[in-house]
Scaffold this motif. Sequence first.
Motif, PDB file in Angstrom:
ATOM      1  N   GLN A  46      10.560  -2.979  13.597  1.00 19.51           N
ATOM      2  CA  GLN A  46       9.350  -3.802  13.526  1.00 19.51           C
ATOM      3  C   GLN A  46       8.183  -2.898  13.169  1.00 19.51           C
ATOM      4  O   GLN A  46       7.981  -1.862  13.794  1.00 19.51           O
ATOM      5  CB  GLN A  46       9.108  -4.489  14.861  1.00 19.51           C
ATOM      6  CG  GLN A  46       7.955  -5.445  14.846  1.00 19.51           C
ATOM      7  CD  GLN A  46       7.838  -6.224  16.155  1.00 19.51           C
ATOM      8  OE1 GLN A  46       8.620  -6.054  17.078  1.00 19.51           O
ATOM      9  NE2 GLN A  46       6.843  -7.076  16.224  1.00 19.51           N
ATOM     10  N   TYR A  47       7.410  -3.288  12.148  1.00 18.91           N
ATOM     11  CA  TYR A  47       6.315  -2.447  11.654  1.00 18.91           C
ATOM     12  C   TYR A  47       4.929  -2.970  11.995  1.00 18.91           C
ATOM     13  O   TYR A  47       3.945  -2.321  11.709  1.00 18.91           O
ATOM     14  CB  TYR A  47       6.440  -2.270  10.135  1.00 18.91           C
ATOM     15  CG  TYR A  47       7.740  -1.623   9.744  1.00 18.91           C
ATOM     16  CD1 TYR A  47       7.962  -0.264   9.940  1.00 18.91           C
ATOM     17  CD2 TYR A  47       8.775  -2.376   9.203  1.00 18.91           C
ATOM     18  CE1 TYR A  47       9.158   0.329   9.590  1.00 18.91           C
ATOM     19  CE2 TYR A  47       9.979  -1.796   8.849  1.00 18.91           C
ATOM     20  CZ  TYR A  47      10.165  -0.445   9.050  1.00 18.91           C
ATOM     21  OH  TYR A  47      11.360   0.139   8.713  1.00 18.91           O
ATOM     22  N   GLY A  48       4.858  -4.155  12.577  1.00 20.46           N
ATOM     23  CA  GLY A  48       3.572  -4.694  13.009  1.00 20.46           C
ATOM     24  C   GLY A  48       2.962  -5.671  12.002  1.00 20.46           C
ATOM     25  O   GLY A  48       3.588  -6.112  11.055  1.00 20.46           O
ATOM     26  N   LEU A  49       1.695  -5.957  12.241  1.00 22.82           N
ATOM     27  CA  LEU A  49       0.962  -6.957  11.469  1.00 22.82           C
ATOM     28  C   LEU A  49       0.706  -6.496  10.044  1.00 22.82           C
ATOM     29  O   LEU A  49       0.303  -5.353   9.813  1.00 22.82           O
ATOM     30  CB  LEU A  49      -0.385  -7.239  12.152  1.00 22.82           C
ATOM     31  CG  LEU A  49      -1.276  -8.279  11.477  1.00 22.82           C
ATOM     32  CD1 LEU A  49      -0.677  -9.667  11.620  1.00 22.82           C
ATOM     33  CD2 LEU A  49      -2.666  -8.238  12.089  1.00 22.82           C
ATOM     34  N   VAL A  50       0.963  -7.385   9.092  1.00 23.12           N
ATOM     35  CA  VAL A  50       0.596  -7.155   7.692  1.00 23.12           C
ATOM     36  C   VAL A  50      -0.258  -8.340   7.253  1.00 23.12           C
ATOM     37  O   VAL A  50      -0.076  -9.458   7.724  1.00 23.12           O
ATOM     38  CB  VAL A  50       1.821  -6.983   6.771  1.00 23.12           C
ATOM     39  CG1 VAL A  50       2.493  -5.653   7.005  1.00 23.12           C
ATOM     40  CG2 VAL A  50       2.824  -8.117   6.921  1.00 23.12           C
ATOM     41  N   THR A  51      -1.212  -8.061   6.371  1.00 20.88           N
ATOM     42  CA  THR A  51      -2.147  -9.094   5.949  1.00 20.88           C
ATOM     43  C   THR A  51      -2.379  -9.037   4.450  1.00 20.88           C
ATOM     44  O   THR A  51      -2.128  -8.025   3.804  1.00 20.88           O
ATOM     45  CB  THR A  51      -3.508  -8.924   6.653  1.00 20.88           C
ATOM     46  OG1 THR A  51      -4.082  -7.674   6.235  1.00 20.88           O
ATOM     47  CG2 THR A  51      -3.377  -8.946   8.160  1.00 20.88           C
TER      48      THR A  51
END
Length: 136
Positions: A46-51
Amino acid sequence: LRDIKITISYKCMFYANRVICIIFKEVMNMILTNIESVPGMTITAQYGLVTGSTVRAKNAIKDFGAGLKNMVGGELKSYTELLTEARKEAVQRMETQAMRLGANAIINVRFATSSVTVGAAEVYAYGTAVKVQPKG
Protein backbone atom coordinates in the motif's frame (compact mmCIF):
# COMPACT_ATOMS: atom_id res chain seq x y z
CA LEU A 1 -10.17 -6.21 -21.68
CA ARG A 2 -8.66 -3.12 -20.07
CA ASP A 3 -7.42 -0.02 -21.81
CA ILE A 4 -3.67 0.46 -21.85
CA LYS A 5 -2.55 4.06 -21.77
CA ILE A 6 0.77 5.12 -23.23
CA THR A 7 2.21 8.46 -22.19
CA ILE A 8 5.16 9.87 -24.09
CA SER A 9 7.12 12.68 -22.48
CA TYR A 10 10.56 14.13 -22.85
CA LYS A 11 13.24 15.80 -20.78
CA CYS A 12 15.85 18.04 -22.34
CA MET A 13 19.16 19.09 -20.81
CA PHE A 14 22.16 21.07 -21.84
CA TYR A 15 25.27 18.89 -21.98
CA ALA A 16 28.65 19.56 -23.62
CA ASN A 17 27.37 22.61 -25.51
CA ARG A 18 24.46 20.60 -26.92
CA VAL A 19 20.84 20.12 -26.06
CA ILE A 20 20.08 16.46 -25.44
CA CYS A 21 16.48 15.28 -25.20
CA ILE A 22 15.50 11.94 -23.72
CA ILE A 23 12.11 10.50 -24.65
CA PHE A 24 10.22 8.55 -21.99
CA LYS A 25 7.43 6.14 -22.81
CA GLU A 26 5.26 5.18 -19.86
CA VAL A 27 2.77 2.37 -20.28
CA MET A 28 0.05 2.50 -17.69
CA ASN A 29 -2.03 -0.62 -17.15
CA MET A 30 -3.65 0.65 -13.96
CA ILE A 31 -6.62 -1.04 -12.29
CA LEU A 32 -9.14 1.43 -10.84
CA THR A 33 -11.94 0.48 -8.48
CA ASN A 34 -14.28 2.35 -6.15
CA ILE A 35 -14.29 -0.48 -3.58
CA GLU A 36 -11.72 -1.44 -0.91
CA SER A 37 -10.17 -4.31 -2.86
CA VAL A 38 -9.72 -5.71 -6.34
CA PRO A 39 -11.80 -8.88 -6.80
CA GLY A 40 -9.61 -11.92 -7.43
CA MET A 41 -6.46 -10.06 -6.37
CA THR A 42 -4.45 -9.77 -3.16
CA ILE A 43 -3.04 -6.41 -2.03
CA THR A 44 0.69 -6.89 -1.46
CA ALA A 45 1.72 -3.26 -0.84
CA GLN A 46 0.00 0.00 0.00
CA TYR A 47 1.49 3.34 -1.08
CA GLY A 48 -1.08 5.76 0.33
CA LEU A 49 -3.19 8.55 -1.10
CA VAL A 50 -2.81 9.57 -4.74
CA THR A 51 -4.58 12.53 -6.29
CA GLY A 52 -5.17 14.25 -9.57
CA SER A 53 -6.93 17.51 -10.26
CA THR A 54 -7.59 20.02 -12.99
CA VAL A 55 -9.42 23.31 -13.31
CA ARG A 56 -11.31 23.89 -16.54
CA ALA A 57 -13.25 26.84 -17.93
CA LYS A 58 -15.34 27.33 -21.06
CA ASN A 59 -15.09 30.43 -23.17
CA ALA A 60 -17.52 33.36 -22.95
CA ILE A 61 -19.45 32.42 -26.11
CA LYS A 62 -20.19 28.92 -24.83
CA ASP A 63 -21.07 30.37 -21.39
CA PHE A 64 -23.60 32.67 -23.06
CA GLY A 65 -25.11 29.76 -24.99
CA ALA A 66 -25.29 27.66 -21.83
CA GLY A 67 -27.03 30.54 -20.04
CA LEU A 68 -29.72 30.64 -22.73
CA LYS A 69 -30.13 26.86 -22.60
CA ASN A 70 -30.43 27.07 -18.82
CA MET A 71 -33.50 29.33 -19.21
CA VAL A 72 -35.40 26.86 -21.41
CA GLY A 73 -34.10 23.65 -19.82
CA GLY A 74 -32.21 20.68 -21.17
CA GLU A 75 -28.70 19.34 -21.03
CA LEU A 76 -25.85 21.85 -21.10
CA LYS A 77 -23.67 19.86 -23.51
CA SER A 78 -20.72 22.23 -23.39
CA TYR A 79 -20.52 21.78 -19.62
CA THR A 80 -20.98 18.01 -19.92
CA GLU A 81 -18.01 17.92 -22.31
CA LEU A 82 -16.02 20.19 -19.97
CA LEU A 83 -16.51 17.90 -16.98
CA THR A 84 -15.87 14.74 -19.02
CA GLU A 85 -12.53 16.14 -20.21
CA ALA A 86 -11.70 17.28 -16.68
CA ARG A 87 -12.45 13.85 -15.17
CA LYS A 88 -10.22 12.13 -17.74
CA GLU A 89 -7.36 14.56 -17.03
CA ALA A 90 -7.72 14.22 -13.24
CA VAL A 91 -7.73 10.40 -13.48
CA GLN A 92 -4.69 10.40 -15.76
CA ARG A 93 -2.76 12.57 -13.28
CA MET A 94 -3.79 10.31 -10.40
CA GLU A 95 -2.71 7.20 -12.35
CA THR A 96 0.65 8.78 -13.19
CA GLN A 97 1.30 9.56 -9.53
CA ALA A 98 0.39 5.99 -8.52
CA MET A 99 2.57 4.49 -11.25
CA ARG A 100 5.56 6.53 -10.08
CA LEU A 101 5.07 5.10 -6.58
CA GLY A 102 5.19 1.56 -8.01
CA ALA A 103 1.46 0.81 -7.79
CA ASN A 104 -0.52 -1.18 -10.34
CA ALA A 105 -3.97 -0.41 -8.90
CA ILE A 106 -5.89 2.36 -7.19
CA ILE A 107 -8.68 1.42 -4.80
CA ASN A 108 -11.42 3.53 -3.17
CA VAL A 109 -11.43 5.95 -6.13
CA ARG A 110 -13.58 9.03 -5.53
CA PHE A 111 -14.31 12.29 -7.35
CA ALA A 112 -15.09 15.75 -6.02
CA THR A 113 -15.97 18.91 -7.90
CA SER A 114 -16.01 22.53 -6.88
CA SER A 115 -16.59 25.88 -8.48
CA VAL A 116 -13.38 27.90 -8.48
CA THR A 117 -14.76 31.03 -10.08
CA VAL A 118 -17.62 31.95 -12.42
CA GLY A 119 -17.43 29.56 -15.39
CA ALA A 120 -14.53 27.48 -14.01
CA ALA A 121 -14.73 24.16 -12.18
CA GLU A 122 -12.19 21.95 -10.46
CA VAL A 123 -12.40 18.18 -10.71
CA TYR A 124 -10.44 16.29 -8.06
CA ALA A 125 -9.87 12.51 -8.22
CA TYR A 126 -8.35 10.58 -5.33
CA GLY A 127 -7.80 7.05 -4.12
CA THR A 128 -5.36 4.69 -2.45
CA ALA A 129 -2.43 3.40 -4.51
CA VAL A 130 -1.69 -0.30 -4.03
CA LYS A 131 0.18 -3.17 -5.64
CA VAL A 132 -1.93 -6.23 -6.32
CA GLN A 133 -1.31 -9.73 -7.63
CA PRO A 134 -3.65 -12.59 -8.52
CA LYS A 135 -4.78 -14.77 -5.61
CA GLY A 136 -3.37 -18.22 -5.42
